[in-house]
Design a protein around this motif. Structure first.
Motif, PDB file in Angstrom:
ATOM      1  N   THR A  34      -3.860   8.791   8.509  1.00 53.23           N
ATOM      2  CA  THR A  34      -4.058   8.811   7.032  1.00 53.23           C
ATOM      3  C   THR A  34      -4.699  10.333   6.909  1.00 53.23           C
ATOM      4  OG1 THR A  34      -6.477   8.270   7.045  1.00 53.23           O
ATOM      5  CG2 THR A  34      -4.496   6.437   6.794  1.00 53.23           C
ATOM      6  N   CYS A  35      -4.693  10.796   5.586  1.00 54.45           N
ATOM      7  CA  CYS A  35      -5.098  12.093   5.284  1.00 54.45           C
ATOM      8  C   CYS A  35      -6.575  12.134   5.283  1.00 54.45           C
ATOM      9  CB  CYS A  35      -4.657  12.416   3.869  1.00 54.45           C
ATOM     10  SG  CYS A  35      -3.232  12.209   3.397  1.00 54.45           S
ATOM     11  N   GLN A  36      -7.031  13.261   5.487  1.00 53.34           N
ATOM     12  CA  GLN A  36      -8.435  13.556   5.595  1.00 53.34           C
ATOM     13  C   GLN A  36      -9.070  13.023   4.266  1.00 53.34           C
ATOM     14  OE1 GLN A  36      -9.575  17.527   6.026  1.00 53.34           O
ATOM     15  NE2 GLN A  36     -11.423  17.220   7.298  1.00 53.34           N
ATOM     16  N   GLU A  39      -9.433   7.413   1.055  1.00 55.15           N
ATOM     17  CA  GLU A  39     -10.520   6.294   0.834  1.00 55.15           C
ATOM     18  C   GLU A  39      -9.930   4.839   1.078  1.00 55.15           C
ATOM     19  OE1 GLU A  39     -13.715   7.914   0.441  1.00 55.15           O
ATOM     20  OE2 GLU A  39     -14.239   6.604  -1.291  1.00 55.15           O
ATOM     21  N   SER A  40      -8.595   4.983   0.930  1.00 54.20           N
ATOM     22  CA  SER A  40      -7.861   3.580   1.220  1.00 54.20           C
ATOM     23  C   SER A  40      -7.983   3.368   2.441  1.00 54.20           C
ATOM     24  CB  SER A  40      -6.479   3.675   1.024  1.00 54.20           C
ATOM     25  OG  SER A  40      -6.121   3.719  -0.350  1.00 54.20           O
ATOM     26  N   ALA A  41      -8.036   4.288   3.595  1.00 53.45           N
ATOM     27  CA  ALA A  41      -8.358   4.091   5.085  1.00 53.45           C
ATOM     28  C   ALA A  41      -9.650   3.280   5.371  1.00 53.45           C
ATOM     29  CB  ALA A  41      -8.115   5.377   5.920  1.00 53.45           C
ATOM     30  N   GLY A  62       3.635   0.845   2.344  1.00 53.20           N
ATOM     31  CA  GLY A  62       2.784   1.961   1.549  1.00 53.20           C
ATOM     32  C   GLY A  62       2.188   2.761   2.508  1.00 53.20           C
ATOM     33  N   CYS A  63       1.168   3.332   1.729  1.00 51.57           N
ATOM     34  CA  CYS A  63       0.581   4.246   2.608  1.00 51.57           C
ATOM     35  C   CYS A  63       0.022   3.770   3.843  1.00 51.57           C
ATOM     36  CB  CYS A  63      -0.614   5.291   1.783  1.00 51.57           C
ATOM     37  SG  CYS A  63      -0.144   6.989   1.374  1.00 51.57           S
ATOM     38  N   MET A  64      -0.739   2.645   3.713  1.00 51.46           N
ATOM     39  CA  MET A  64      -1.494   2.068   4.923  1.00 51.46           C
ATOM     40  C   MET A  64      -0.739   1.454   5.695  1.00 51.46           C
ATOM     41  SD  MET A  64      -4.722   2.729   4.497  1.00 51.46           S
ATOM     42  CE  MET A  64      -4.076   4.415   3.554  1.00 51.46           C
ATOM     43  N   TYR A  65       0.538   1.294   5.552  1.00 49.79           N
ATOM     44  CA  TYR A  65       1.756   0.763   6.659  1.00 49.79           C
ATOM     45  C   TYR A  65       2.086   2.057   7.251  1.00 49.79           C
ATOM     46  CZ  TYR A  65       6.251  -0.516   8.310  1.00 49.79           C
ATOM     47  OH  TYR A  65       7.214  -0.807   9.204  1.00 49.79           O
ATOM     48  N   ASP A 148      -5.609   0.757  -4.709  1.00 53.54           N
ATOM     49  CA  ASP A 148      -4.853   1.621  -5.759  1.00 53.54           C
ATOM     50  C   ASP A 148      -5.398   3.078  -5.595  1.00 53.54           C
ATOM     51  OD1 ASP A 148      -4.140   2.568  -7.979  1.00 53.54           O
ATOM     52  OD2 ASP A 148      -5.389   1.263  -9.295  1.00 53.54           O
ATOM     53  N   ASN A 149      -4.200   3.845  -5.068  1.00 52.17           N
ATOM     54  CA  ASN A 149      -4.302   5.329  -5.119  1.00 52.17           C
ATOM     55  C   ASN A 149      -3.627   5.873  -6.334  1.00 52.17           C
ATOM     56  OD1 ASN A 149      -1.788   4.871  -4.221  1.00 52.17           O
ATOM     57  ND2 ASN A 149      -2.577   5.198  -1.862  1.00 52.17           N
ATOM     58  N   GLU A 150      -3.422   5.103  -7.059  1.00 54.02           N
ATOM     59  CA  GLU A 150      -2.759   5.548  -8.317  1.00 54.02           C
ATOM     60  C   GLU A 150      -1.450   6.187  -8.351  1.00 54.02           C
ATOM     61  OE1 GLU A 150      -6.179   7.378 -10.515  1.00 54.02           O
ATOM     62  OE2 GLU A 150      -6.726   5.102 -11.436  1.00 54.02           O
ATOM     63  N   SER A 152       2.677   6.227  -5.908  1.00 51.95           N
ATOM     64  CA  SER A 152       3.315   5.805  -4.768  1.00 51.95           C
ATOM     65  C   SER A 152       2.959   7.107  -3.714  1.00 51.95           C
ATOM     66  CB  SER A 152       4.904   5.646  -4.904  1.00 51.95           C
ATOM     67  OG  SER A 152       5.416   5.570  -3.760  1.00 51.95           O
ATOM     68  N   ALA A 153       2.038   6.832  -3.223  1.00 54.80           N
ATOM     69  CA  ALA A 153       1.325   8.169  -2.245  1.00 54.80           C
ATOM     70  C   ALA A 153       2.286   8.221  -1.059  1.00 54.80           C
ATOM     71  CB  ALA A 153      -0.078   7.657  -1.864  1.00 54.80           C
ATOM     72  N   ASN A 154       3.026   7.180  -0.596  1.00 52.80           N
ATOM     73  CA  ASN A 154       3.437   7.253   0.813  1.00 52.80           C
ATOM     74  C   ASN A 154       4.964   7.883   0.439  1.00 52.80           C
ATOM     75  OD1 ASN A 154       5.384   6.155   2.594  1.00 52.80           O
ATOM     76  ND2 ASN A 154       5.377   4.213   1.333  1.00 52.80           N
ATOM     77  N   CYS A 236      -7.459   9.514  -3.576  1.00 55.64           N
ATOM     78  CA  CYS A 236      -6.501  10.095  -2.634  1.00 55.64           C
ATOM     79  C   CYS A 236      -6.247  11.510  -2.658  1.00 55.64           C
ATOM     80  CB  CYS A 236      -5.172   9.364  -2.995  1.00 55.64           C
ATOM     81  SG  CYS A 236      -3.609  10.130  -2.321  1.00 55.64           S
ATOM     82  N   PRO A 237      -6.922  12.284  -1.792  1.00 52.00           N
ATOM     83  CA  PRO A 237      -6.888  13.757  -1.922  1.00 52.00           C
ATOM     84  C   PRO A 237      -5.407  14.513  -2.274  1.00 52.00           C
ATOM     85  CG  PRO A 237      -7.972  13.059  -0.045  1.00 52.00           C
ATOM     86  CD  PRO A 237      -7.536  11.816  -0.693  1.00 52.00           C
ATOM     87  N   LYS A 238      -4.642  13.813  -1.426  1.00 54.92           N
ATOM     88  CA  LYS A 238      -3.250  14.541  -1.506  1.00 54.92           C
ATOM     89  C   LYS A 238      -2.673  14.209  -2.999  1.00 54.92           C
ATOM     90  CE  LYS A 238       1.476  13.124   0.161  1.00 54.92           C
ATOM     91  NZ  LYS A 238       1.929  12.062   1.099  1.00 54.92           N
ATOM     92  N   GLY A 239      -2.602  13.112  -3.462  1.00 53.11           N
ATOM     93  CA  GLY A 239      -2.043  12.785  -4.804  1.00 53.11           C
ATOM     94  C   GLY A 239      -2.752  12.990  -5.931  1.00 53.11           C
TER      95      GLY A 239
HETATM   96  S1  SF4 Z   1      -1.369  10.020   0.593  1.00 49.33           S
HETATM   97 FE1  SF4 Z   1      -3.390   9.244  -0.267  1.00 49.33          FE
HETATM   98  S2  SF4 Z   1      -3.472   6.989   0.111  1.00 49.33           S
HETATM   99 FE2  SF4 Z   1      -2.072   8.269   1.517  1.00 49.33          FE
HETATM  100  S3  SF4 Z   1      -3.037   8.397   3.406  1.00 49.33           S
HETATM  101 FE3  SF4 Z   1      -3.201  10.285   2.244  1.00 49.33          FE
HETATM  102  S4  SF4 Z   1      -5.016  10.052   0.840  1.00 49.33           S
HETATM  103 FE4  SF4 Z   1      -4.596   8.124   1.975  1.00 49.33          FE
END
Ligand code: SF4
Lengths: 337, 412
Positions: A34-36, A39-41, A62-65, A148-150, A152-154, A236-239
């Motif tokens: 997962t990204c640095q 918070e979902s991780a 989803g991301c966690m998959y 909920d990372n608000e 579809s982050a994946n 979610c830092p990326k999104g």
């Molecule tokens: S995109 Fe967001 S939710 Fe997905 S792994 Fe990265 S930080 Fe976590």
């Protein structure tokens, strides 16, 4: 002591009072990518820590998959199964029903086994909602967690019904003709669950920025009996477009600005937690939403009018809007007086 | 020692499968209503209510949920029953596909029904055929007895560790799902000998066996996984043969037959007067009934007609098709389905049969007949007409590949 009371006892006796009392073992271990600052991780780590070894975890797409279960490097120490994006409810029911039937019929050893299903915005709040709702009408012991990372982050940050008003995603990009593409307000899932499903004895909102609160909520959900539900707001830092070091800060700001109230529903009662409790009781003043929004790139196109609109909507939530169930927050307090 | 069946009971096709599931002691069932398959779940629910079966009965929120429920229950080690019809099967398709790729040997009843739009309750095989390419075992049954026997066989075959593939037991909506026939039920003790408990072994999801199922592989492993799936599908051919033999040994009769009626012993196909036939009809399901009568009528007129009913569609019995059709002059495949835009605008079974015959030195002509869509009857007269067209085409160079049976405004 009645079975009900016993359950309640168990739920509260086992509360973790300091982080040092949390179990040391990890069942969500290294191996994920997962990204640095994800918070979902962290939420996954909490849930695996609390549920322990006698657990089956099911994860919807989803991301966690995608980020957690790369073949050969899966981070799950406990058994883990994938379910389709809209399959969370069915997967939870199938797993729990199989365990019940096999135990009752003496085909496997009788013992409590936690069934936890996690799903993201789409897998829980959008396409998966009808299945989740169906699972909540049965009396199987299962916990469904909406991480909920608000977005579809994946798939690269697309808008969902969980995306906040005005946020930029690749489906809601500000343009010259229209600055705000995401005009609908974020959906409230926990109120829907508790208002519509009498079997649910425990449901809660959480934020991984409050570890003790989150750990205890997972613990209570798993010991409440029957179907339970947790909705976690995971920066979610990326999104959200911020430096990963600020994940916790954004998590706390979401609560302190009042955008994300922390509460739990236990057998018909609503209990506010952490700063939200102080806010509702009037001891803590809500911070302006601007403090939260300005720290994220996804709101960088906001002008004064947008901040004002956002603030007005959050204010309404405390004055007259329905949260966290069928009453405005203020009226809950009025009713108590 | 071989024993004969214990008792006889009047059941329709779907009820017969519910009874088989009871004999198989299923643990989890998932229901969602759609005609005409629904009665299998009506029956199961009553069997549970009356204490004749101990199983979890879950009503899903839709077919997608329905198939997710049984897939996950099966991965945990429960024996499961599920089913649907027509567009319901399509609504669940995503979950149906992963049931196969996750190698969960659930048994599903498919009460074949036309796909919307327009709405119709009647039989058409396009619903079940949607999974022909994604790794389900698919079998078409013709009578309630065959439905009962095949459902028992389905558990035995699908759950075999060499296979681990879900099985779709298909039956003609209305014609079989809702017509009652005498079914011979076996002795429960004998079923225990025939059907071992479902054991996923190292693939069982349980805290004692902490595996990860269906992790992300990206481009790395899909080819190998599909190949393994295909090998399981291939091994199913052997396992099917073994299971039919074992069925005969255990219950004293060949699957699909009662004590009185004998049927040629081939699990994959049912040949009927095919040995010396010039014109051979091929079809699946209850179309065999008008076919058999028409064949008898035509034989009286000196026309050598025969039939090959396809029972197992996946894995497809190409060798049996070759064997039985090698001497035919004309093969008339009657499809209760269609493949729009396919070569020569033929039906799905037509293409499978035609492709199976390609390696023969002397190939018969193969014609495609599309008929009985949406539950319309294929009459004895229709079949006689088909045979006549076969005879006409026998001695001339092929002028036409595809015929639609009995279409309004089209001379037939
Ligand atoms: S995109 Fe967001 S939710 Fe997905 S792994 Fe990265 S930080 Fe976590």
């Amino acid at each position: 002591m009645s079975e009900e009371l016993e359950k309640e006892e168990r739920m509260y006796k086992s509360i973790i009072k300091t982080i040092k009392q949390a179990p040391l073992e990890e069942f969500y271990a290294s191996g994920h990518r997962t990204c640095q600052g994800c918070e979902s991780a962290l939420l996954m780590r909490y849930l695996a820590k609390i549920s322990g070894e006698r657990t089956i975890v099911v994860g919807a797409t989803g991301c966690m998959y995608v980020a957690n279960t790369t073949y050969y490097t899966t981070s799950w120490v406990v058994p883990w199964v994938h379910t389709q994006l809209g399959g969370s409810g069915g997967a939870a029911l199938g797993t729990a029903a199989a365990l019940r039937a096999l135990m009752r019929k003496g085909k496997i050893k009788e013992e409590p086994i936690n069934v936890i299903v996690f799903c993201g915005d789409l897998g829980c709040a959008d396409m998966g909602l009808s299945g989740v709702s169906n699972a909540m009408t049965y009396d199987y012991n299962l916990l469904i967690i909406l991480y909920d990372n608000e977005s579809s982050a994946n798939t690269d940050i697309q808008e969902t019904s969980m995306t906040p008003y005005g946020a930029q995603t690749s489906f809601s990009r500000p343009g010259t003709a229209r600055r705000i593409m995401k005009r609908r307000w974020k959906k409230s899932v926990v109120p829907m669950i508790i208002a519509g499903h009498r079997n649910v004895r425990y449901a809660a909102t959480t934020s991984p920025a409050y570890p003790l609160d989150t750990l205890n909520k997972i613990k209570k959900a798993l010991s409440a009996g029957g179907p339970t539900f947790i909705h976690s707001l995971d920066p979610c830092p990326k999104g959200w477009d911020y430096d990963p070091m600020y994940s916790h800060e954004l998590g706390t700001l979401a609560v302190e600005t009042g955008i994300w109230p922390l509460y739990e529903y236990i057998d018909g009662k609503i209990i506010y937690n952490e700063p939200t409790k102080g806010i509702v009781e009037g001891r803590i003043k809500r911070k302006p939403v601007r403090e939260y929004l300005e720290k994220q790139g996804r709101f960088s196109h906001f002008v004064e009018e947008d901040f004002e609109h956002f603030q007005k909507m959050v204010d309404e939530m405390y004055e007259s809007w329905e949260i966290p169930g069928v009453m405005p927050i203020k009226s809950v307090e009025l009713a108590r007086k | 020692m071989t024993q004969v069946a214990e008792k006889e009971i009047l059941l329709n096709g779907t009820q017969a499968v519910a009874y088989a599931a009871m004999y198989a002691d299923v643990d989890v069932t998932a229901a969602y209503p759609i005609r005409p398959y629904t009665e299998v779940m009506d029956t199961i629910s009553k069997l549970i209510a009356d204490g004749q079966l101990d199983a979890e009965f879950i009503v899903a929120e839709g077919e997608h949920g329905q198939f997710e429920i049984v897939k996950h229950a099966s991965l945990v080690g429960a024996r499961t029953l599920v089913g649907t019809s027509g567009v319901g099967w399509l609504y669940g398709m995503e979950a149906i596909v992963v049931t196969a790729t996750d190698r969960a040997p659930v048994v599903a009843v498919i009460g074949n029904r036309a796909l919307d739009d327009p709405g119709a309750y009647g039989v058409e095989h396009n619903d079940a055929l949607m999974v022909r390419d994604v790794g389900w075992l698919l079998v078409w049954v013709d009578t309630a007895q065959e439905a009962f026997d095949t459902a028992l066989l389905a558990y035995r075959i699908g759950e075999d560790p060499r296979v681990l593939i879900p099985v779709g037991v298909s039956m003609d909506g209305g014609f079989l799902t809702h017509s009652e026939q005498i079914v011979r039920l076996p002795d429960k003790e004998l079923v225990k000998n025939f059907l071992p408990p479902y054991d996923r072994g190292k693939l069982r999801v349980h805290p004692d066996n902490p595996i990860s199922v269906a992790p992300q592989v990206n481009e790395d492993w899909v080819t190998e996984i599909r190949r393994q799936h295909d090998e399981g599908m291939e091994r199913a051919r052997t396992v099917i043969k073994e299971a039919y033999e074992s069925f005969k040994k255990t219950f004293g009769r060949y699957p699909g037959t009662t004590r009185d009626i004998t049927m040629p012993e081939n699990p994959f196909v049912e040949p009927y007067m095919v040995e010396d036939a010039d014109v051979v009809l091929v079809g699946m399901g209850t179309v065999s009934k008008p076919m058999k009568v028409a064949i008898k009528n035509m034989r009286e007129k000196g026309i050598k007609a025969g039939m090959l009913r396809i029972r197992w569609f996946r894995p497809f019995p190409a060798e049996d098709v070759m064997k039985y059709l090698a001497n035919a002059k004309v093969v008339c495949v009657v499809d209760r389905d269609y493949s729009l835009g396919s070569p020569f605008r033929g039906g799905v079974v037509y293409h499978e049969v035609r492709s199976s015959l390609y390696d023969l030195d002397e190939r018969p002509k193969v014609l495609s007949f599309i008929g009985g869509l949406g539950g319309r009857e294929i009459t004895i007269q229709d079949v006689e007409k088909i045979i006549k067209i076969g005879v006409e085409q026998r001695d001339t160079p092929l002028t036409r590949h595809t015929y639609w049976v009995n279409v309004r405004g089209d001379p037939w």
